[in-house]
Design a protein around this motif. Sequence first.
Motif, PDB file in Angstrom:
ATOM      1  N   GLU A  19       0.820  -1.133   0.025  1.00 13.69           N
ATOM      2  CA  GLU A  19      -0.005   0.011  -0.038  1.00 13.69           C
ATOM      3  C   GLU A  19       1.074   1.383   0.129  1.00 13.69           C
ATOM      4  OE1 GLU A  19      -0.470  -2.727   1.944  1.00 13.69           O
ATOM      5  OE2 GLU A  19      -2.342  -2.671   2.994  1.00 13.69           O
ATOM      6  N   ASP A  20       2.222   1.232   0.754  1.00 17.20           N
ATOM      7  CA  ASP A  20       2.753   2.512   0.754  1.00 17.20           C
ATOM      8  C   ASP A  20       3.575   2.851  -0.637  1.00 17.20           C
ATOM      9  OD1 ASP A  20       2.361   2.466   3.742  1.00 17.20           O
ATOM     10  OD2 ASP A  20       4.246   1.429   4.000  1.00 17.20           O
ATOM     11  N   LEU A  21       4.155   1.639  -1.217  1.00 16.36           N
ATOM     12  CA  LEU A  21       4.581   1.946  -2.354  1.00 16.36           C
ATOM     13  C   LEU A  21       3.551   2.296  -3.432  1.00 16.36           C
ATOM     14  CD1 LEU A  21       7.073   1.095  -0.950  1.00 16.36           C
ATOM     15  CD2 LEU A  21       7.848  -0.455  -3.045  1.00 16.36           C
ATOM     16  N   GLN A  22       2.587   1.812  -3.672  1.00 11.55           N
ATOM     17  CA  GLN A  22       1.333   1.937  -4.476  1.00 11.55           C
ATOM     18  C   GLN A  22       0.821   3.415  -4.338  1.00 11.55           C
ATOM     19  OE1 GLN A  22      -1.150  -1.021  -3.216  1.00 11.55           O
ATOM     20  NE2 GLN A  22      -0.640  -2.426  -4.883  1.00 11.55           N
ATOM     21  N   SER A  23       0.893   4.038  -2.967  1.00 15.26           N
ATOM     22  CA  SER A  23       0.446   5.333  -2.771  1.00 15.26           C
ATOM     23  C   SER A  23       1.417   6.382  -3.327  1.00 15.26           C
ATOM     24  CB  SER A  23       0.278   5.668  -1.491  1.00 15.26           C
ATOM     25  OG  SER A  23       1.713   5.639  -0.660  1.00 15.26           O
ATOM     26  N   VAL A  24       2.466   5.943  -3.796  1.00 14.41           N
ATOM     27  CA  VAL A  24       3.390   6.957  -4.355  1.00 14.41           C
ATOM     28  C   VAL A  24       3.118   7.290  -5.870  1.00 14.41           C
ATOM     29  CG1 VAL A  24       5.792   7.467  -4.895  1.00 14.41           C
ATOM     30  CG2 VAL A  24       5.377   6.373  -2.906  1.00 14.41           C
ATOM     31  N   ASP A  25       2.128   6.386  -6.564  1.00 12.74           N
ATOM     32  CA  ASP A  25       1.717   6.214  -7.594  1.00 12.74           C
ATOM     33  C   ASP A  25       2.436   6.760  -8.858  1.00 12.74           C
ATOM     34  OD1 ASP A  25      -0.710   6.155  -9.304  1.00 12.74           O
ATOM     35  OD2 ASP A  25      -1.178   8.432  -9.212  1.00 12.74           O
ATOM     36  N   VAL A  26       3.746   5.936  -8.833  1.00 12.78           N
ATOM     37  CA  VAL A  26       4.599   5.962 -10.063  1.00 12.78           C
ATOM     38  C   VAL A  26       4.638   4.758 -10.709  1.00 12.78           C
ATOM     39  CG1 VAL A  26       5.628   7.881  -9.115  1.00 12.78           C
ATOM     40  CG2 VAL A  26       6.581   5.666  -8.755  1.00 12.78           C
ATOM     41  N   ASP A  27       5.221   4.721 -12.137  1.00 11.74           N
ATOM     42  CA  ASP A  27       5.136   3.457 -12.844  1.00 11.74           C
ATOM     43  C   ASP A  27       6.189   2.553 -12.386  1.00 11.74           C
ATOM     44  OD1 ASP A  27       3.718   4.641 -14.869  1.00 11.74           O
ATOM     45  OD2 ASP A  27       5.242   5.922 -15.411  1.00 11.74           O
ATOM     46  N   VAL A  28       7.238   2.737 -11.880  1.00 11.68           N
ATOM     47  CA  VAL A  28       8.278   1.925 -11.102  1.00 11.68           C
ATOM     48  C   VAL A  28       8.803   2.560 -10.051  1.00 11.68           C
ATOM     49  CG1 VAL A  28      10.366   0.519 -11.383  1.00 11.68           C
ATOM     50  CG2 VAL A  28       8.741   1.072 -13.434  1.00 11.68           C
TER      51      VAL A  28
END
Length: 368
Positions: free
Chosen positions: A229-238
């Motif tokens: 969830e933390d990394l998804q929240s950054v909302d970037v491609d990679v």
Amino acid sequence: MILTEKPSNIYTSTLRGNKRLAVFVLAILSFLTLSFFTFSKSSLGLNACGRTIRSLNEAVALSSSTGGNNQRAGGQAKFINLNDLEATANAKDQQEHVIILTPLKNAEAYLPRYFELIDRLSYPKDLISVAFLVSDTTDDTVSILREKADEFLNRQDPSQRYHEIAIYEKDFDFQLPEDKRHTFELQPLRRSFMARSRNYLLTAALREYHSWVLWLDVDVVEYPESILEDLQSVDVDVVVPNCLLETEDGSFWAYDKNNWQETEKSIEMQKDLDPEYVLLEGYYEFLTNRYLMVDMPTHLGKLEKVPLDGVGATFTLVKAQVHREGANFPPYVYQHQVETEGFAKMAKAMGFGVYGLPSYIIHHIRNS
């Protein structure tokens, strides 16, 4: 002369009527008998090929294969609208599927901790698929994977069951002594085989409903349960966290040095390199003059992102669209890189954003 009396008209009519009735009844009986035997062969015992149907499931399969419900043999076309597939910052609320991909070789020692950590993730398990590619393995990796997959897929509580677990096996006949796997001279060849392994796994396991792809090393030994969830929240491609080496005293030691930024010096230096030369990070034999993420400040916000030009794959979260549009892991030299760093270069060349989180710390086991 003896005269015989001619039958009356009434008697003659009656006799003719009885003959007609007898013929009619005989015709009906013949029709019913023929129908009975035909029905018995086609529906109660034999299919069109003369094989006995022994179960209801076989009967259903036969009905489907012979075009039941007026369908042509072969069924109907599958229609999927990929325009509706998204990878968003609130993926958990949007019920977006994640697939975790891990290539393996002789990994039995690491699997207990690996499964413990993914099972601790706070992301809904019914939205998580896991896939492995096992290559050139001589230990019990495959049997352990089968056992854990059976456990994770058949739990009594449906909410604790994973969506799918797949185990693929593909040997490349590439053998490398464990104490030589990180030597400078062998890295381009080793990384090339790793790239092929990742591409096999990606093309075999990626489904049309997956929104996110997580590349996870089997020997990562610590990360937060909310990391997806933390990394998804950054909302970037990679996006990648900062992977350090596990130490007994908790001291700061770099591990994944493949997460980096180009600098003016590194770009200038590459102008004079042979196009086939592979650059490697963390080796004294050839200094690249790049800015490694493990050397960046870690006191900023945990989700503070920085642009990167190269990434490793200890824990790399990718929007599935990036892979679907063609960014994979080059086993050949691409802009002086192969495998994961080549993937980052390729993704950026295609216009995707590649980022790292210097303050988001995870840990990798110390190995040879």
